[in-house]
Design an enzyme around this catalytic site. Structure first.
Site, PDB file in Angstrom:
ATOM      1  N   HIS A  98      45.532  83.508   2.586  1.00  0.00           N
ATOM      2  CA  HIS A  98      44.935  84.652   1.895  1.00  0.00           C
ATOM      3  C   HIS A  98      45.795  85.890   2.083  1.00  0.00           C
ATOM      4  O   HIS A  98      46.637  85.957   2.991  1.00  0.00           O
ATOM      5  CB  HIS A  98      43.490  84.899   2.365  1.00  0.00           C
ATOM      6  CG  HIS A  98      43.312  84.942   3.852  1.00  0.00           C
ATOM      7  ND1 HIS A  98      42.850  86.058   4.529  1.00  0.00           N
ATOM      8  CD2 HIS A  98      43.519  83.999   4.818  1.00  0.00           C
ATOM      9  CE1 HIS A  98      42.763  85.802   5.828  1.00  0.00           C
ATOM     10  NE2 HIS A  98      43.172  84.563   6.026  1.00  0.00           N
ATOM     11  N   HIS A 150      36.235  88.882  -0.149  1.00  0.00           N
ATOM     12  CA  HIS A 150      37.589  88.522   0.250  1.00  0.00           C
ATOM     13  C   HIS A 150      37.889  87.121  -0.269  1.00  0.00           C
ATOM     14  O   HIS A 150      37.073  86.213  -0.137  1.00  0.00           O
ATOM     15  CB  HIS A 150      37.735  88.581   1.765  1.00  0.00           C
ATOM     16  CG  HIS A 150      39.140  88.373   2.216  1.00  0.00           C
ATOM     17  ND1 HIS A 150      40.215  89.012   1.644  1.00  0.00           N
ATOM     18  CD2 HIS A 150      39.663  87.577   3.191  1.00  0.00           C
ATOM     19  CE1 HIS A 150      41.328  88.635   2.234  1.00  0.00           C
ATOM     20  NE2 HIS A 150      41.021  87.764   3.176  1.00  0.00           N
ATOM     21  N   CYS A 186      43.485  90.693  -2.850  1.00  0.00           N
ATOM     22  CA  CYS A 186      43.322  89.302  -2.433  1.00  0.00           C
ATOM     23  C   CYS A 186      42.880  88.394  -3.578  1.00  0.00           C
ATOM     24  O   CYS A 186      43.271  87.220  -3.648  1.00  0.00           O
ATOM     25  CB  CYS A 186      42.347  89.216  -1.266  1.00  0.00           C
ATOM     26  SG  CYS A 186      40.708  89.937  -1.594  1.00  0.00           S
TER      27      CYS A 186
END
Length: 261
Positions: free
Chosen positions: A42, A30, A152
């Site tokens: 994010h 991530h 992401c």
């Protein structure tokens, strides 16, 4: 950071850094942008992800917290929203280890780090520009989450470089998405060697070569299907649907004002 590891300590972070943490037993990572004051912006699924329709949907859970992690009260997000969120560093890491994505690496180092999603040949813009893009997208969104086209890592790379793949029928900037596809692709392309050789080592070398070549060619620093797009134009085009019809080989036309009724 070491030659093959991008692991860093918190004290070395500065606003504008692209950071990431591995999820699901190092299956996927991530990514986000550190903006200072222990905060990270994010891009998350938030119920908007376009799935792959395969078993990968069960494995690619990068935008969810690690099991057992309880978000702090200040980082609990509302159920609705556009997917770009701000969290404290602890909630972003969700119990994982902190890594920093590298920019403007030389080709040898890029290929040495065989796992995609850790570095790029592209150069980063100044930190102030990176933070500005991240904060602007926090208010305006980054479109619909998609594992292979708009994830992401794509978000963080856009914040760092301003580069965007405008043809939505192709893969996004994400290096880890290229790795997921590149491995099976290399195996398929090396299969014809079975017709002329039974040398397992030769086929393995060929598969590795195909994989490395695909990663290199698909890196955002090498691609020619990208444009430099101001963040203000990006969000306006996402809102009007114009992003999907721009040819990457042509200059980005200005937005036309709406007719006054």
């Amino acid at each position: 950071m070491g030659l093959l590891s991008n692991r860093v300590d918190r004290g070395s972070l500065k606003p504008g850094d692209h950071i990431y943490s591995w999820r699901a037993a190092y299956t996927y990572a991530h990514h986000g942008v550190y903006i200072g004051d222990n905060k990270v912006i994010h891009f998350t699924r938030r119920g908007q992800e376009v799935g792959t329709g395969t078993v990968l949907d069960l494995l690619l859970v990068s935008s969810g917290p690690n099991r057992g992690h309880v978000p702090c009260p200040t980082c609990i997000s509302p159920a609705d929203g556009h997917g770009v969120v701000i969290s404290c560093l602890d909630c972003f890491l969700a119990g994982g280890v902190l890594y920093r994505f590298e920019y403007a690496v030389n080709p040898a180092l890029f290929l040495a780090k065989a796992r995609g999603g850790t570095c790029t040949l592209a150069a980063s813009d100044p930190d102030d520009d990176v933070v500005h893009r991240a904060k602007y997208l926090l208010e305006n969104g980054f479109g619909c989450y998609n594992v292979f086209k708009n994830n992401c890592e794509d978000f963080a790379i856009y914040c760092k470089t301003g580069l965007l793949v405008v043809d939505q029928s192709t893969m996004g900037q994400s290096g880890q998405a290229v790795s997921i596809i590149g491995g099976p692709l290399a195996a398929v392309l090396s299969t014809p060697l079975r017709l002329v050789t039974t040398n397992v080592y030769g086929m393995a070398v060929t598969a590795v070569g195909v994989y490395c070549a695909s990663r290199y060619a698909a890196d955002i620093g090498m691609r020619r299907d990208v444009v430099k797009m101001p963040v203000e134009d990006l969000t306006a085009r996402l809102a009007t649907g114009l992003l999907q019809v721009i040819s990457p080989s042509l200059p980005v036309p200005p937005l036309q004002p709406s007719p006054v009724s």
